[in-house]
Enzyme design. Structure first.
Site, PDB file in Angstrom:
ATOM      1  CG  ASP A  11      -1.979  -1.057   1.185  1.00 16.43           C
ATOM      2  OD1 ASP A  11      -2.102  -1.711   0.135  1.00 16.43           O
ATOM      3  OD2 ASP A  11      -2.685  -1.234   2.191  1.00 16.43           O
ATOM      4  CG  ASP A 130     -12.128  -4.470  -0.760  1.00 18.85           C
ATOM      5  OD1 ASP A 130     -11.197  -5.266  -0.979  1.00 18.85           O
ATOM      6  OD2 ASP A 130     -12.012  -3.232  -0.838  1.00 18.85           O
TER       7      ASP A 130
END
Lengths: 251, 213
Positions: A11, A130
């Site tokens: 990330d 997700d």
């Protein structure tokens, strides 16, 4: 034989890697290009860089980083985060990314998958999902897990497959950051229902969890972040372990 | 050990002066080959100029894309003849390899005809046979200067939906759905179905071997 892939995920915020636990509490973990190269040398099969920057300046920094990764790293890499239209895809590919991952933008505008597949080929298009298991089953979420949708994981994954996605990257929000294993049951169902590779994400805590994602979840690849970033699991030892467990990995 | 250390910089020095050309055409992902060459100390030129391609020490013909569009572009720019007539070593990669064959099922395309082989679409036999064949797979029976120092079963990175069956030009095979040609060689023409530029240190050795031919 085609190898099962191990994919560290980085990330990136303002040019630095970070990793959240359950999508919050960010911790610093270094320069993404250096880290990417180190993972490549350790035997990572692919890399994923997710841009979690919101600002315009941060985006520019991310594009520069993608160019540096392309110049310095000799394994395939995917970029995601903030890709919402074909122009963004083009920008990332011309900066040197091999694949792009789209998430919320694909749910908001499913046609984007068709467009990417048509213009650049399915192999470029990773659809990230997700999802959280609740009383209604597996529900897809938007914006890094903040906004629930009406969509069911399996229906959406099948639609993405039909529209031309090259891979599904499935993150279980119930399992992410908990380090108690991947969502193997849901993974196995995705593997059964889809005709494209599935990347397992969310839940890696120990080496056995990777074995189970492959052996029970029938995933084609497993993605993790913090267990790699903080050195809890080394990629060489993970691969040795998987090989000993009869999982075909690249050594 | 000591002499080996001396040997490496000498090779690197030689590569720096090498005249390497990359064929410029309408395929994607050409820059990853340029980056891979640069990591080896080579400064390649990206060109569609016949003369530059002919006088280069080595030529690379990489890319990702669709066969009929790529062939149309090559013909419109006269590159089909230039590539076919090259006398210097040339390495086709992925779609580059497929275009160097006789015909491709992709878009029912007549290709360059350098290799006496046809390009076919993968036909899945079971649910696990996903197309495209994407990821790291193993090289079997590598037999060419391209694979100097290789042992059986080294992993390289593939992304493709079409393949070249095993033929007289095959210099390495890979098994996916069925064994197919992972690499081809005929005279000064070399080709790989996989992407050496994305295959980590193994791929780097292949490119290095090609540069040292």
């Amino acid at each position: 034989m085609l190898a099962k892939r191990i994919i560290p995920c980085l990330d990136v915020k303002d040019g630095q890697t970070v990793k959240g636990t359950n999508f919050v509490n960010l911790r610093q973990a270094g320069d993404p290009v250096e880290l990417g190269r180190a993972y490549s040398e350790q035997g990572a099969d692919e890399l994923v860089f997710l841009d979690i920057t919101a600002s315009h300046e941060g985006r520019k920094t991310f594009t520069d980083m993608v160019q540096r990764v392309a110049a310095e790293v000799s394994i395939p890499f995917t970029v995601g985060g903030g890709i919402s239209e074909l122009r963004d895809v083009e920008k990332m590919l011309s900066a040197g990314a091999d694949k792009v991952s789209i998430n919320s933008a694909a749910i908001r505008n499913p046609h984007l998958i068709d467009e990417i597949a048509y213009n650049f080929g399915s192999q470029v298009c990773v659809v990230a999902i997700d999802a959280r298991l609740d009383e209604n089953g597996w529900t897809c979420y938007l914006n890094g897990g903040r906004i629930p949708t009406e969509r069911n994981l399996f229906d959406w994954a099948k639609e993405a497959n039909q529209r031309g996605a090259g891979e599904i990257l499935f993150t279980s929000m119930n399992h992410d950051g908990v380090k108690a294993g991947f969502a193997n049951e849901a993974l196995a169902r995705l593997a059964e229902e889809l005709s494209i590779p599935v990347i397992a994400s969310g839940g890696a805590g120990c080496m056995e969890h990777f074995r189970d994602a492959f052996a029970i979840g029938h995933a084609d690849a497993a993605l993790a972040a913090s267990v790699f970033h903080f050195g809890e699991i080394g990629i060489p030892e993970l691969k040795e372990y998987l090989r000993a467990e009869k999982i075909n990995v690249r050594l | 050990m000591y002499s080996a250390r001396l040997f490496v910089p000498l090779q690197a020095e030689k590569r720096k002066k090498m005249n390497v050309a990359v064929v410029k055409y309408n395929a994607g992902n050409i820059y990853s080959v340029i980056h891979a060459l640069q990591r080896l100390g080579v400064n390649p030129i990206l060109t569609d100029d016949p003369e530059q391609l002919q006088k280069a020490d080595k030529v690379l013909f990489p890319g990702q894309g669709e066969a009929s569009n790529a062939m149309r572009y090559l013909r419109e720019h006269g590159l089909d003849k230039v590539i076919t007539d090259l006398k210097n070593p040339i390495l086709g990669i992925c779609i580059g390899q497929q275009l160097m064959c006789r015909h491709s099922e992709e878009g029912d395309t007549d290709c360059l005809g350098i290799f006496d082989a046809d390009v076919l679409r993968f036909q899945p036999q079971k649910h696990e046979d996903k197309v495209p064949h994407m990821g790291w797979n193993q090289l079997e029976r590598p037999s060419s200067e391209l694979f100097k120092g290789f042992s059986e079963g080294e992993f390289v990175y593939f992304v493709h939906s079409f393949y070249v069956p095993i033929c007289a030009h095959t210099i390495a095979t890979t098994d996916y759905i069925q064994p197919f040609s992972a690499a081809l060689h005929k005279d000064n023409f070399y080709a790989t179905q996989f992407h050496p530029e994305k295959s980590g240190s193994v791929g780097e050795r292949i490119i290095k071997n090609f540069l040292e031919l």
